[in-house]
Scaffold this motif. Structure first.
Motif, PDB file in Angstrom:
ATOM      1  N   HIS A   1      -8.556  -0.754   8.306  1.00 28.75           N
ATOM      2  CA  HIS A   1      -9.306   0.369   7.739  1.00 28.75           C
ATOM      3  C   HIS A   1      -8.760   1.729   8.158  1.00 28.75           C
ATOM      4  CE1 HIS A   1     -12.529   3.381   7.520  1.00 28.75           C
ATOM      5  NE2 HIS A   1     -12.868   2.746   6.406  1.00 28.75           N
ATOM      6  N   ASP A   2      -8.644   1.965   9.443  1.00 27.23           N
ATOM      7  CA  ASP A   2      -8.223   3.284   9.911  1.00 27.23           C
ATOM      8  C   ASP A   2      -6.822   3.638   9.429  1.00 27.23           C
ATOM      9  OD1 ASP A   2     -10.657   3.493  11.147  1.00 27.23           O
ATOM     10  OD2 ASP A   2      -9.895   3.092  13.168  1.00 27.23           O
TER      11      ASP A   2
ATOM     12  N   THR B   1      -7.959  -0.886  -2.824  1.00 23.59           N
ATOM     13  CA  THR B   1      -7.594  -0.686  -1.425  1.00 23.59           C
ATOM     14  C   THR B   1      -8.209   0.584  -0.858  1.00 23.59           C
ATOM     15  OG1 THR B   1      -5.543  -1.913  -1.707  1.00 23.59           O
ATOM     16  CG2 THR B   1      -5.637  -0.377   0.149  1.00 23.59           C
ATOM     17  N   SER B   2      -8.241   1.644  -1.656  1.00 26.30           N
ATOM     18  CA  SER B   2      -8.771   2.910  -1.145  1.00 26.30           C
ATOM     19  C   SER B   2     -10.286   2.854  -0.939  1.00 26.30           C
ATOM     20  CB  SER B   2      -8.390   4.074  -2.057  1.00 26.30           C
ATOM     21  OG  SER B   2      -8.951   3.941  -3.332  1.00 26.30           O
TER      22      SER B   2
ATOM     23  N   THR C   1       0.835  -1.210   0.000  1.00 23.78           N
ATOM     24  CA  THR C   1       0.000   0.000   0.000  1.00 23.78           C
ATOM     25  C   THR C   1       0.865   1.253   0.000  1.00 23.78           C
ATOM     26  OG1 THR C   1      -1.767  -1.162   1.191  1.00 23.78           O
ATOM     27  CG2 THR C   1      -1.801   1.241   1.274  1.00 23.78           C
ATOM     28  N   GLU C   2       1.879   1.268   0.838  1.00 19.18           N
ATOM     29  CA  GLU C   2       2.778   2.423   0.915  1.00 19.18           C
ATOM     30  C   GLU C   2       3.435   2.714  -0.431  1.00 19.18           C
ATOM     31  OE1 GLU C   2       6.996   3.190   3.056  1.00 19.18           O
ATOM     32  OE2 GLU C   2       5.362   2.548   4.390  1.00 19.18           O
ATOM     33  N   GLU C   3       3.887   1.674  -1.104  1.00 13.64           N
ATOM     34  CA  GLU C   3       4.505   1.854  -2.416  1.00 13.64           C
ATOM     35  C   GLU C   3       3.492   2.343  -3.450  1.00 13.64           C
ATOM     36  OE1 GLU C   3       6.762  -1.485  -3.815  1.00 13.64           O
ATOM     37  OE2 GLU C   3       8.270  -1.243  -2.242  1.00 13.64           O
ATOM     38  N   ALA C   4       2.282   1.814  -3.385  1.00 11.04           N
ATOM     39  CA  ALA C   4       1.251   2.229  -4.344  1.00 11.04           C
ATOM     40  C   ALA C   4       0.889   3.704  -4.147  1.00 11.04           C
ATOM     41  CB  ALA C   4       0.010   1.346  -4.201  1.00 11.04           C
ATOM     42  N   ILE C   5       0.796   4.135  -2.900  1.00 14.69           N
ATOM     43  CA  ILE C   5       0.487   5.538  -2.614  1.00 14.69           C
ATOM     44  C   ILE C   5       1.616   6.429  -3.118  1.00 14.69           C
ATOM     45  CG2 ILE C   5       0.286   7.223  -0.734  1.00 14.69           C
ATOM     46  CD1 ILE C   5      -1.302   5.037   0.793  1.00 14.69           C
ATOM     47  N   ALA C   6       2.843   6.036  -2.862  1.00 17.70           N
ATOM     48  CA  ALA C   6       3.988   6.832  -3.331  1.00 17.70           C
ATOM     49  C   ALA C   6       3.976   6.930  -4.848  1.00 17.70           C
ATOM     50  CB  ALA C   6       5.291   6.216  -2.833  1.00 17.70           C
TER      51      ALA C   6
END
Length: 191
Positions: free
Chosen positions: A111-112, A102-103, A53-58
């Motif tokens: 979730h949080d 994911t979003s 998730t972190e990589e996808a957001i970046a």
């Protein structure tokens, strides 16, 4: 290197099957390792999911900033092009599918944590769009009376509509909604 391979395989599994449908054994099999080997790199499935998730957001942020830095298009072309690029990315890139899934559907127990990152990215996107609108307003006379805060928020809502259709509507419905929504948004801003 193996951690990167694990994340790449996990991305595909999470994008196509969601958190609950993805198995560590399937991910390990795709990488060519045994399932326990994953634990040498990630404590558990949650940690692996959050790393992906972190990589996808970046990557989403990098793509958005790179897209809007391009000054070869008019502001109107840029706004429309970004909508189209989001659809194309979803069609062609598993990272975009993962990010969107994911979003909208984060694992309940994460979730949080996931939504904090989602809203952080959305806030950064809104700030980026506000800057773009501010610059366009200075250069394009028809935008002089425009409330740029409202215009940026409306554009985010337009993006959300396209994203919902990507998840639920299929190719034809997404295309129809994207074009109809853009038609109305463009007329409101540039006519």
């Amino acid at each position: 290197m193996t951690a990167d391979k694990i994340k790449a395989a996990a991305l595909a599994h999470f994008a196509n099957h969601g958190y609950s449908g993805a198995s560590l054994s399937g991910i390990a099999s795709d990488v060519g390792i045994k399932t326990p080997s994953i634990y040498a790199h990630f404590k558990n499935k949650d940690e692996l999911f959050l790393a992906v998730t972190e990589e996808a957001i970046a990557r989403e942020w990098e793509q958005a900033t790179a897209y809007f830095k391009n000054r070869s298009s008019s502001f109107k072309e840029k706004l429309y092009g970004f909508l189209r690029s989001q659809k194309e990315n979803y069609d062609e890139d598993e990272r975009a599918k993962f990010w969107l899934r994911t979003s909208y559907f984060p694992p309940e127990h994460l979730h949080d944590q996931v939504m904090k990152d989602v809203y952080n990215l959305l806030d950064k996107m809104e700030t980026l769009l506000l800057q773009e609108f501010k610059e366009a307003k200075e250069q394009e006379p028809q935008l002089n009376s425009l409330n740029i805060e409202h215009a940026a928020k409306a554009y985010i809502a337009l993006l959300d509509g396209v994203f919902v259709e990507l998840l639920y509507g299929g190719e034809r419905r997404t295309e129809e909604r994207l074009e109809a929504s853009w038609y109305m948004y463009e007329r409101a801003l540039f006519s």
